[in-house]
Design an enzyme around this catalytic site. Structure first.
Site, PDB file in Angstrom:
ATOM      1  N   HIS A 118       0.847  -1.197   0.000  1.00 28.85           N
ATOM      2  CA  HIS A 118       0.000   0.000   0.000  1.00 28.85           C
ATOM      3  C   HIS A 118       0.879   1.242   0.000  1.00 28.85           C
ATOM      4  O   HIS A 118       2.013   1.205   0.469  1.00 28.85           O
ATOM      5  CB  HIS A 118      -0.903   0.017   1.233  1.00 28.85           C
ATOM      6  CG  HIS A 118      -0.173  -0.236   2.521  1.00 28.85           C
ATOM      7  ND1 HIS A 118       0.157  -1.502   2.942  1.00 28.85           N
ATOM      8  CD2 HIS A 118       0.308   0.601   3.453  1.00 28.85           C
ATOM      9  CE1 HIS A 118       0.800  -1.428   4.095  1.00 28.85           C
ATOM     10  NE2 HIS A 118       0.925  -0.150   4.421  1.00 28.85           N
ATOM     11  N   HIS A 174       0.818   5.151   1.546  1.00 29.30           N
ATOM     12  CA  HIS A 174       0.168   6.085   2.462  1.00 29.30           C
ATOM     13  C   HIS A 174       0.159   7.443   1.775  1.00 29.30           C
ATOM     14  O   HIS A 174       1.176   7.866   1.228  1.00 29.30           O
ATOM     15  CB  HIS A 174       0.996   6.269   3.741  1.00 29.30           C
ATOM     16  CG  HIS A 174       1.144   5.061   4.595  1.00 29.30           C
ATOM     17  ND1 HIS A 174       0.492   4.909   5.789  1.00 29.30           N
ATOM     18  CD2 HIS A 174       1.904   3.949   4.448  1.00 29.30           C
ATOM     19  CE1 HIS A 174       0.849   3.763   6.361  1.00 29.30           C
ATOM     20  NE2 HIS A 174       1.704   3.165   5.561  1.00 29.30           N
TER      21      HIS A 174
HETATM   22  P1  5GP Z   1       2.282  -0.040   7.265  1.00 27.50           P
HETATM   23  O1  5GP Z   1       2.879  -0.013   8.629  1.00 27.50           O
HETATM   24  O2  5GP Z   1       2.092  -1.471   6.849  1.00 27.50           O
HETATM   25  O3  5GP Z   1       2.999   0.777   6.244  1.00 27.50           O
HETATM   26  O4  5GP Z   1       0.860   0.639   7.383  1.00 27.50           O
HETATM   27  C1  5GP Z   1      -0.299  -0.018   7.741  1.00 27.50           C
HETATM   28  C2  5GP Z   1      -1.353   1.026   7.990  1.00 27.50           C
HETATM   29  O5  5GP Z   1      -2.609   0.390   8.026  1.00 27.50           O
HETATM   30  C3  5GP Z   1      -1.205   1.772   9.336  1.00 27.50           C
HETATM   31  O6  5GP Z   1      -1.115   3.165   9.081  1.00 27.50           O
HETATM   32  C4  5GP Z   1      -2.468   1.398  10.103  1.00 27.50           C
HETATM   33  O7  5GP Z   1      -2.984   2.487  10.834  1.00 27.50           O
HETATM   34  C5  5GP Z   1      -3.417   0.970   8.997  1.00 27.50           C
HETATM   35  N1  5GP Z   1      -4.374  -0.052   9.386  1.00 27.50           N
HETATM   36  C6  5GP Z   1      -4.145  -1.156  10.134  1.00 27.50           C
HETATM   37  N2  5GP Z   1      -5.274  -1.901  10.260  1.00 27.50           N
HETATM   38  C7  5GP Z   1      -6.235  -1.244   9.560  1.00 27.50           C
HETATM   39  C8  5GP Z   1      -7.619  -1.504   9.316  1.00 27.50           C
HETATM   40  O8  5GP Z   1      -8.197  -2.491   9.755  1.00 27.50           O
HETATM   41  N3  5GP Z   1      -8.285  -0.606   8.559  1.00 27.50           N
HETATM   42  C9  5GP Z   1      -7.693   0.511   8.038  1.00 27.50           C
HETATM   43  N4  5GP Z   1      -8.433   1.326   7.315  1.00 27.50           N
HETATM   44  N5  5GP Z   1      -6.381   0.799   8.254  1.00 27.50           N
HETATM   45  C10 5GP Z   1      -5.666  -0.069   8.997  1.00 27.50           C
END
Ligand code: 5GP
Length: 142
Positions: free
Chosen positions: A106, A108
């Protein structure tokens, strides 16, 4: 890089894609989905995911990588207008060592303001109504 992607079909974003878990969606097309981050760093924090199973960028089909960036551009522009942010950061983490916590690739989209330090993660769960109200503003700018 491992040749075989150890993708887990039960990760939360895969569940969101299948409609098994709720999300506040702002944009969708054949290849991508964008929805509000549940723990926003700043109001307007959106995630863009490809509709293709890939743990991180190294495993993503280039066609989907292109689609993910195109959607990031479309939604980033709308977020910036909706939040009236002078800028936004695109953050994309690959592997736990980089801070990745959800293993479906993903980007951000994080609105940025002068003098506000960049944080990538928050631990504060946003209120659903608040997320929906911001999502509505973003959708209106698309
Ligand atoms: P990463 O650390 O993998 O780059 O980012 C994962 C993101 O997913 C985090 O910013 C976290 O807040 C978000 N996130 C985690 N679980 C969920 C969820 O169930 N729904 C949504 N909409 N975001 C999530």
């Amino acid at each position: 890089m491992q040749l075989h992607d150890p993708y887990d079909n039960n990760n939360i974003f895969a569940q969101i894609l299948r409609g098994e878990s709720p999300s506040t969606r702002v944009y969708e097309d054949d290849m991508t989905l964008a929805f509000m981050d549940i723990m926003p760093v700043t109001p307007g924090h959106v995630l863009v995911i490809p509709k293709s199973p890939a743990t991180n960028l190294l495993y993503l089909d280039p066609e989907y990588a292109r689609a993910m960036i195109t959607t990031t551009q479309i939604v980033g522009r709308a977020v910036q207008k909706a939040i009236e942010a002078p800028g936004f950061a695109i953050v994309q983490l690959n592997a736990a060592a980089a801070g990745q916590t959800v293993f479906h690739i993903h980007t951000h989209i994080i609105p940025r303001f002068h003098g506000l330090e960049l944080q990538i993660h928050s631990r504060v769960r946003a209120d659903n109504d608040e997320l929906e109200s911001i999502a509505r503003k973003i959708r209106a700018q698309l």
